[in-house]
Motif scaffolding. Sequence first.
Motif: not given
Length: 224
Positions: A1-18
């Motif tokens: 989960m360290a690659g880009a897909s892992g980041w998206d899985a964990r934090l994809g929701w954060a795009h709503g912040l902007i």
Amino acid sequence: MAGASGWDARLGWAHGLIADERARREAALARLAEERARDQAAGDRFNALLRETRSNYAAPGVREAFAGWQAAKARVLPDALWSRSRADDIRHWPGLPYALLYLEWEARHPREWTRHAKKWGTKERLLRDLAVPEHATPVRAKLTDLVELAVQRPYRCKDRGYVGVARAVDSADLRDRLTAAARTANPWARRQAGYVRWLLDHPGLPNTRHVWRRWNDTEHDAPD
């Protein structure tokens, strides 16, 4: 989960912040609060277990509890950004999109950023580490946007780091944007964009408080 897909899985929701839509931002802020509560609970479990074992990291369960706490932090901004070691080249770091998102969040919604995720040290380190050449084209474009947004607002803590970023992504486009901002009626934009544009023309000058004061004294009146 360290690659880009892992980041998206964990934090994809954060795009709503902007997001421009308030409802999307509120949903993302609610998710952030939920993830932070899980982070706090995991930290409390680890610290309680550490106290019980008198700081014996070899005791059963301690390492597992610590790993659980770190996993919870990886789902929170800006905490997830702290996982990058100083040996990692930020230009190739899978978390780079979320570092840029964190800075864009402050730029577009500073009150929400300040209330929910203010970490000046994190901002300072990100700006310092991003001030390097040879970024990918999409990253250069985003950094150019961030410099333009930064010079158009009243100065915020650690904004001085955007000068290094501007120098790293210097281009005709960025210079045109700074020139245009320096000619607007916005006193902050006139002052700050003019200063950054001037420093691009004088790459040998350091970005120090002394240089900033000297430029203000010799080039412009104080902002209204």
